[in-house]
Design a protein around this motif. Sequence first.
Motif, PDB file in Angstrom:
ATOM      1  N   HIS B  53       0.850  -1.195   0.000  1.00  0.00           N
ATOM      2  CA  HIS B  53       0.000   0.000   0.000  1.00  0.00           C
ATOM      3  C   HIS B  53       0.880   1.238   0.000  1.00  0.00           C
ATOM      4  N   GLN B  54       0.461   2.269  -0.710  1.00  0.00           N
ATOM      5  CA  GLN B  54       1.137   3.556  -0.536  1.00  0.00           C
ATOM      6  C   GLN B  54       0.141   4.675  -0.723  1.00  0.00           C
ATOM      7  N   GLU B  55       0.361   5.742   0.002  1.00  0.00           N
ATOM      8  CA  GLU B  55      -0.546   6.883  -0.139  1.00  0.00           C
ATOM      9  C   GLU B  55       0.226   8.178   0.077  1.00  0.00           C
ATOM     10  N   LEU B  56      -0.212   9.209  -0.611  1.00  0.00           N
ATOM     11  CA  LEU B  56       0.375  10.514  -0.367  1.00  0.00           C
ATOM     12  C   LEU B  56      -0.262  11.051   0.909  1.00  0.00           C
ATOM     13  N   LYS B  57       0.522  11.790   1.673  1.00  0.00           N
ATOM     14  CA  LYS B  57       0.003  12.343   2.921  1.00  0.00           C
ATOM     15  C   LYS B  57      -0.127  13.858   2.800  1.00  0.00           C
ATOM     16  N   TYR B  58      -1.259  14.331   3.263  1.00  0.00           N
ATOM     17  CA  TYR B  58      -1.562  15.747   3.099  1.00  0.00           C
ATOM     18  C   TYR B  58      -1.776  16.409   4.441  1.00  0.00           C
ATOM     19  N   LYS B  59      -1.478  17.701   4.483  1.00  0.00           N
ATOM     20  CA  LYS B  59      -1.994  18.470   5.606  1.00  0.00           C
ATOM     21  C   LYS B  59      -3.027  19.422   5.030  1.00  0.00           C
ATOM     22  N   MET B  60      -3.985  19.822   5.856  1.00  0.00           N
ATOM     23  CA  MET B  60      -5.061  20.670   5.373  1.00  0.00           C
ATOM     24  C   MET B  60      -4.671  22.135   5.583  1.00  0.00           C
ATOM     25  N   VAL B  61      -4.736  22.884   4.497  1.00  0.00           N
ATOM     26  CA  VAL B  61      -4.435  24.318   4.599  1.00  0.00           C
ATOM     27  C   VAL B  61      -5.556  25.098   3.903  1.00  0.00           C
ATOM     28  N   PRO B  62      -5.780  26.349   4.321  1.00  0.00           N
ATOM     29  CA  PRO B  62      -6.871  27.127   3.712  1.00  0.00           C
ATOM     30  C   PRO B  62      -6.551  27.566   2.288  1.00  0.00           C
ATOM     31  N   HIS B  63      -7.596  27.632   1.496  1.00  0.00           N
ATOM     32  CA  HIS B  63      -7.451  28.085   0.117  1.00  0.00           C
ATOM     33  C   HIS B  63      -8.415  29.260  -0.089  1.00  0.00           C
ATOM     34  N   TRP B  64      -7.897  30.368  -0.543  1.00  0.00           N
ATOM     35  CA  TRP B  64      -8.714  31.580  -0.658  1.00  0.00           C
ATOM     36  C   TRP B  64      -9.623  31.551  -1.881  1.00  0.00           C
ATOM     37  N   GLU B  65     -10.905  31.789  -1.659  1.00  0.00           N
ATOM     38  CA  GLU B  65     -11.844  31.912  -2.772  1.00  0.00           C
ATOM     39  C   GLU B  65     -12.259  33.370  -2.913  1.00  0.00           C
ATOM     40  N   LYS B  66     -11.678  33.981  -3.903  1.00  0.00           N
ATOM     41  CA  LYS B  66     -11.766  35.421  -4.113  1.00  0.00           C
ATOM     42  C   LYS B  66     -13.212  35.916  -4.323  1.00  0.00           C
ATOM     43  N   GLU B  67     -13.954  35.126  -5.116  1.00  0.00           N
ATOM     44  CA  GLU B  67     -15.281  35.589  -5.533  1.00  0.00           C
ATOM     45  C   GLU B  67     -16.208  35.863  -4.354  1.00  0.00           C
ATOM     46  N   VAL B  78      -7.652  35.936  13.223  1.00  0.00           N
ATOM     47  CA  VAL B  78      -7.750  34.729  14.058  1.00  0.00           C
ATOM     48  C   VAL B  78      -6.545  33.798  13.912  1.00  0.00           C
ATOM     49  N   CYS B  79      -5.659  34.067  12.951  1.00  0.00           N
ATOM     50  CA  CYS B  79      -4.517  33.163  12.769  1.00  0.00           C
ATOM     51  C   CYS B  79      -3.382  33.514  13.721  1.00  0.00           C
ATOM     52  N   ASN B  80      -3.053  32.587  14.597  1.00  0.00           N
ATOM     53  CA  ASN B  80      -1.977  32.819  15.560  1.00  0.00           C
ATOM     54  C   ASN B  80      -0.596  32.528  14.990  1.00  0.00           C
ATOM     55  N   PHE B  81      -0.545  32.037  13.755  1.00  0.00           N
ATOM     56  CA  PHE B  81       0.742  31.596  13.208  1.00  0.00           C
ATOM     57  C   PHE B  81       1.236  32.495  12.070  1.00  0.00           C
ATOM     58  N   ASN B  82       0.591  33.643  11.908  1.00  0.00           N
ATOM     59  CA  ASN B  82       0.945  34.582  10.825  1.00  0.00           C
ATOM     60  C   ASN B  82       0.941  33.916   9.459  1.00  0.00           C
ATOM     61  N   ALA B  83       0.047  32.966   9.272  1.00  0.00           N
ATOM     62  CA  ALA B  83       0.017  32.236   8.006  1.00  0.00           C
ATOM     63  C   ALA B  83      -0.925  32.888   6.998  1.00  0.00           C
ATOM     64  N   ILE B  84      -1.653  33.901   7.441  1.00  0.00           N
ATOM     65  CA  ILE B  84      -2.577  34.596   6.539  1.00  0.00           C
ATOM     66  C   ILE B  84      -2.357  36.096   6.623  1.00  0.00           C
ATOM     67  N   LEU B  85      -2.286  36.697   5.445  1.00  0.00           N
ATOM     68  CA  LEU B  85      -2.023  38.128   5.379  1.00  0.00           C
ATOM     69  C   LEU B  85      -3.057  38.738   4.440  1.00  0.00           C
ATOM     70  N   LYS B  86      -3.680  39.832   4.896  1.00  0.00           N
ATOM     71  CA  LYS B  86      -4.569  40.574   3.989  1.00  0.00           C
ATOM     72  C   LYS B  86      -3.779  41.770   3.484  1.00  0.00           C
ATOM     73  N   ILE B  87      -3.557  41.782   2.186  1.00  0.00           N
ATOM     74  CA  ILE B  87      -2.831  42.906   1.587  1.00  0.00           C
ATOM     75  C   ILE B  87      -3.741  43.547   0.550  1.00  0.00           C
ATOM     76  N   GLY B  88      -4.202  44.750   0.844  1.00  0.00           N
ATOM     77  CA  GLY B  88      -5.140  45.429  -0.051  1.00  0.00           C
ATOM     78  C   GLY B  88      -6.379  44.579  -0.239  1.00  0.00           C
ATOM     79  N   LYS B  89      -6.653  44.203  -1.488  1.00  0.00           N
ATOM     80  CA  LYS B  89      -7.850  43.391  -1.744  1.00  0.00           C
ATOM     81  C   LYS B  89      -7.516  41.921  -1.946  1.00  0.00           C
ATOM     82  N   ARG B  90      -6.371  41.518  -1.394  1.00  0.00           N
ATOM     83  CA  ARG B  90      -5.963  40.123  -1.553  1.00  0.00           C
ATOM     84  C   ARG B  90      -5.736  39.473  -0.205  1.00  0.00           C
ATOM     85  N   ILE B  91      -6.015  38.177  -0.168  1.00  0.00           N
ATOM     86  CA  ILE B  91      -5.689  37.376   1.010  1.00  0.00           C
ATOM     87  C   ILE B  91      -4.567  36.430   0.593  1.00  0.00           C
ATOM     88  N   MET B  92      -3.456  36.470   1.310  1.00  0.00           N
ATOM     89  CA  MET B  92      -2.357  35.555   0.993  1.00  0.00           C
ATOM     90  C   MET B  92      -2.222  34.493   2.072  1.00  0.00           C
TER      91      MET B  92
END
Lengths: 292, 288
Positions: B53-67, B78-92
């Motif tokens: 058996h083999q499987e790829l292993k994933y971690k779950m991370v947020p994906h921005w939906e612009k629309e 709410v992110c304590n890990f500085n993993a999300i940044l709002k810059i102007g009209k974009r979420i990184m």
Amino acid sequence: MKEIVVISGKGGTGKTSLTAAFAVLGGQDPVVADCDVDAADMHLLLEPDFAHEESFFSGELAVIDQAKCSDCGLCEDVCRYGAVDLSEGRYMVDEIGCEGCGYCARVCPDHAITNIEQHVGQWYRSAIRTKTTMIHARLKIGADNSGKLVAQVKKVAREVAKSENKNWILVDGPPGVGCPVISSLSGASLAVLVTEPTVAGLHDLRRVQQLVKAFGIKSSCVINKADLNPDVRGNLRRFLAEEKIPVLAEIPYNEQFTSAMTNGKTIVEWDAGLEQQVRGCWEKVSQLADDR
Amino acid sequence: MKVAIASGKGGTGKTTLSTNLAMYMAEAEPVVLADLDVEEPNSGLFVTGELCHQELKYKMVPHWEKESCSLSGNCQAVCNFNAILKIGKRIMVFPELCHGCYACAELCPTASLPMQPKQMGALRHLRTGDLDFIESRLMVREEQAVPLIRQTIDYVEETFSAATVKILDSPPGTSCPVVEATRRADLVILVTEPTPFGLHDLKLAVETVRQLGKDFIVVLNRHGIGDDQVERYCDTQNILLAARIPNSRRIAEACAAGRLLYRDTPGVAAAVDAIAGLIRYRNGRRGS
């Protein structure tokens, strides 16, 4: 300022023995930093005086105020780390499991959860017997954020080097390829990869070199226990040639590494043959770090 | 029964012991060997088998939906890990910093940050005779070993019965990857060597397993080199020194070549036999 970072991928290849020997050969010139914060050993050879000590805090830990808690269990529902347990009817936070995301505190209807800063460990600024400064640390047992503590050790080492007008920082890095290694490598001028001609040594070297390369850092290599297996050594040399990694030294299997350590000495202070080999190696390190 | 093989110091012989012990025990009963040193997995250099058996292993991370995003900025707040940044009209989103807590995703007023899988590594399950070998491997440049270690133990627990002996080859050190690898173990075996570094890091490892409330024993590798400080420490602390593996250049050479030693090297055979006996005894007592 030049930063020389000694790493290996695999543990037990002789990183710390070699780094401490470099520190002796470098004398007053470099600031020394031990970035293997969860199993730091260099202080056993360099006799730091632990003159300055500071606590390091990073990240958070959820704490439930039992007086305010109404046992709704929402904190347990939202915790992705399984760090909230029901114990004798009360919700409790498992300190080791909690990653400090703060989600539970944000959703608690009773406002019963607060986040406190986590004590990650201690760091020290010491004078060592080679008449220079060493920055070292001790990670709290089982703590998260070892990469952050490594970054702190490096930050202080840079400040000290600047204020003491030193041009070198000599870093003993941790094994592996994860966050403390990545943190140790940041800003490095030269990586010294200490390896051995064993299947595990070569396997781990390949991975750590992939990492060093991804960061655009120049590599060099010391093959320790070089005569242990001629076949693997051949493969190792081929890999190093393909990657254009200069070999600084090939040091034969030598139990004087252990004798030196047992006597509290670095290998260059203990064995004349090793002194000669490591001195040549240190001279090459100095040259390589200089020309870039 | 889960037995974690750990050490403070690296290179003391964790993988040598794990692989030899697992292969030896598998001659008499079904055994699982799991390599949890996901940053530098080496057990697979000594043990092979048929891939089942083999499987790829994933971690779950947020994906921005612009629309659908209303740019409330709540995610960044709410992110304590500085993993999300709002810059102007974009979420990184910075996936390497994300700890997968889901706070941004589930607290987003417009549900515009659904969690999506991102590969962090791969798991392989091989079988040879009565030995099941599981290996997980973290992708280079991925910083967090803990989620992959956690998922690997989950796989082992889901796939095999509780009574099956499971040997967990753990990472070195005393920080979060080691804690993750040992926290669900029923017994921890700390491998060390008779040197000042070995002793110093053993003490740290003992502190770690004591804090976790784990039952543990010590195995001394390279016995005969260095000094007797580790033995004296174990003696004064009432720690069971369950086996000694002799220091020998021949053993080092065999390991260098990726060879197992339990069949033809008396010092290793005696050590794995003693440890296997101890594991079987404790496993029997757990079952009754």
